[in-house]
Design a protein around this motif. Sequence first.
Motif, short mmCIF file in Angstrom:
data_model
loop_
_atom_site.label_atom_id
_atom_site.label_comp_id
_atom_site.label_asym_id
_atom_site.label_seq_id
_atom_site.Cartn_x
_atom_site.Cartn_y
_atom_site.Cartn_z
N LEU A 1 8.85 -14.00 -5.05
CA LEU A 1 9.22 -14.98 -4.04
C LEU A 1 10.17 -14.36 -3.00
CD1 LEU A 1 8.86 -17.97 -3.30
CD2 LEU A 1 10.91 -18.44 -4.63
N GLY A 2 11.13 -13.58 -3.45
CA GLY A 2 12.05 -12.89 -2.53
C GLY A 2 11.31 -11.90 -1.63
N PHE A 3 10.36 -11.18 -2.20
CA PHE A 3 9.59 -10.22 -1.40
C PHE A 3 8.75 -10.96 -0.37
CE2 PHE A 3 6.26 -7.00 -0.70
CZ PHE A 3 7.05 -5.91 -0.42
N GLN A 4 8.21 -12.12 -0.75
CA GLN A 4 7.46 -12.91 0.22
C GLN A 4 8.36 -13.41 1.34
OE1 GLN A 4 5.09 -15.81 -2.11
NE2 GLN A 4 3.39 -14.84 -1.03
N LEU A 5 9.59 -13.74 1.02
CA LEU A 5 10.53 -14.16 2.05
C LEU A 5 10.75 -13.02 3.05
CD1 LEU A 5 12.48 -16.34 3.09
CD2 LEU A 5 14.22 -15.32 1.64
N LEU A 6 10.91 -11.81 2.55
CA LEU A 6 11.05 -10.66 3.45
C LEU A 6 9.79 -10.46 4.28
CD1 LEU A 6 12.88 -8.03 1.24
CD2 LEU A 6 13.81 -9.37 3.12
N LEU A 7 8.63 -10.69 3.67
CA LEU A 7 7.38 -10.57 4.42
C LEU A 7 7.30 -11.61 5.54
CD1 LEU A 7 4.79 -9.89 1.59
CD2 LEU A 7 5.54 -8.30 3.35
N VAL A 8 7.79 -12.81 5.28
CA VAL A 8 7.79 -13.85 6.32
C VAL A 8 8.67 -13.42 7.49
CG1 VAL A 8 8.58 -16.20 6.83
CG2 VAL A 8 7.19 -15.78 4.84
N PHE A 9 9.85 -12.87 7.20
CA PHE A 9 10.71 -12.37 8.28
C PHE A 9 10.01 -11.25 9.05
CE2 PHE A 9 14.49 -13.97 5.75
CZ PHE A 9 14.74 -15.01 6.61
N LEU A 10 9.32 -10.38 8.33
CA LEU A 10 8.60 -9.28 8.97
C LEU A 10 7.47 -9.81 9.84
CD1 LEU A 10 8.45 -6.21 9.13
CD2 LEU A 10 6.90 -6.26 7.19
N ILE A 11 6.76 -10.82 9.35
CA ILE A 11 5.66 -11.41 10.13
C ILE A 11 6.20 -12.06 11.40
CG2 ILE A 11 3.95 -13.29 10.13
CD1 ILE A 11 3.47 -12.56 7.13
N PHE A 12 7.28 -12.83 11.29
CA PHE A 12 7.86 -13.46 12.49
C PHE A 12 8.35 -12.41 13.48
CE2 PHE A 12 8.79 -17.55 10.03
CZ PHE A 12 7.68 -18.18 10.56
N SER A 13 8.96 -11.35 12.97
CA SER A 13 9.44 -10.27 13.84
C SER A 13 8.27 -9.60 14.55
CB SER A 13 10.22 -9.24 13.04
OG SER A 13 11.36 -9.82 12.48
N ALA A 14 7.17 -9.38 13.83
CA ALA A 14 6.01 -8.75 14.44
C ALA A 14 5.38 -9.64 15.51
CB ALA A 14 4.97 -8.41 13.36
N VAL A 15 5.32 -10.93 15.24
CA VAL A 15 4.78 -11.86 16.25
C VAL A 15 5.68 -11.85 17.49
CG1 VAL A 15 4.36 -14.30 16.76
CG2 VAL A 15 3.53 -13.31 14.63
N PHE A 16 6.99 -11.88 17.26
CA PHE A 16 7.93 -11.81 18.39
C PHE A 16 7.74 -10.50 19.15
CE2 PHE A 16 12.08 -10.59 20.15
CZ PHE A 16 12.29 -11.66 21.00
N GLY A 17 7.57 -9.40 18.42
CA GLY A 17 7.35 -8.10 19.06
C GLY A 17 6.09 -8.09 19.89
N LEU A 18 5.03 -8.72 19.39
CA LEU A 18 3.80 -8.78 20.17
C LEU A 18 3.97 -9.61 21.43
CD1 LEU A 18 0.98 -9.25 17.49
CD2 LEU A 18 1.35 -7.28 18.97
#
Length: 186
Positions: A129-146
């Motif tokens: 669950l914690g790793f998925q939380l980090l993945l969610v932050f990474l996904i949002f950051s990637a979308v923002f980067g795009l």
Amino acid sequence: MPEQPADPVPPRKRKRRDAGPSAPGGPAPTPGEPAPTPRERMERGYARAEQRNREVREGLEPLAAGERPPVVTIGAAVAGLIALSILAGYLAGVKVEGEKPHLAQVLAPALIMGVMAWGMWRARYWAVLGFQLLLVFLIFSAVFGLAVQASTVAEFATTLALLAVAGAFFYFMVKAMARIQMPARK
């Protein structure tokens, strides 16, 4: 006074929204039977969703003793490599924005990733669950980067690849989490 020309296209009639055969509320009521209330339609929808969820849960195989889903094993390896790379970078004297970071700034994320790697290796729900939380932050950051920061084709392609990998990781970990959480069947 000149006559107004007739409108060549008659106005469209709005479709009436009722609980017809294709409506989410189910089939239309028979004549003489009162139409279901919105609450009744909602309760039927919840009942159908719970039935589907029950069928999916029954189809899942619980983990055997010492078993770990492959995606969780990969996640544990990734988290462990991140923890080691943080420590290796600090020991190699890597500077962040021109300054060497303080030890606490290095130990905190390395410790978090190390504990998460250990927890996923042991197939613990909280670690996944914690790793998925980090993945969610990474996904949002990637979308923002795009959307905002990608200015070259290489940046765009790299960020898109990062988004695809993080999204796939997240997707496959959902089912693994369900199997980890399942109690052993008797």
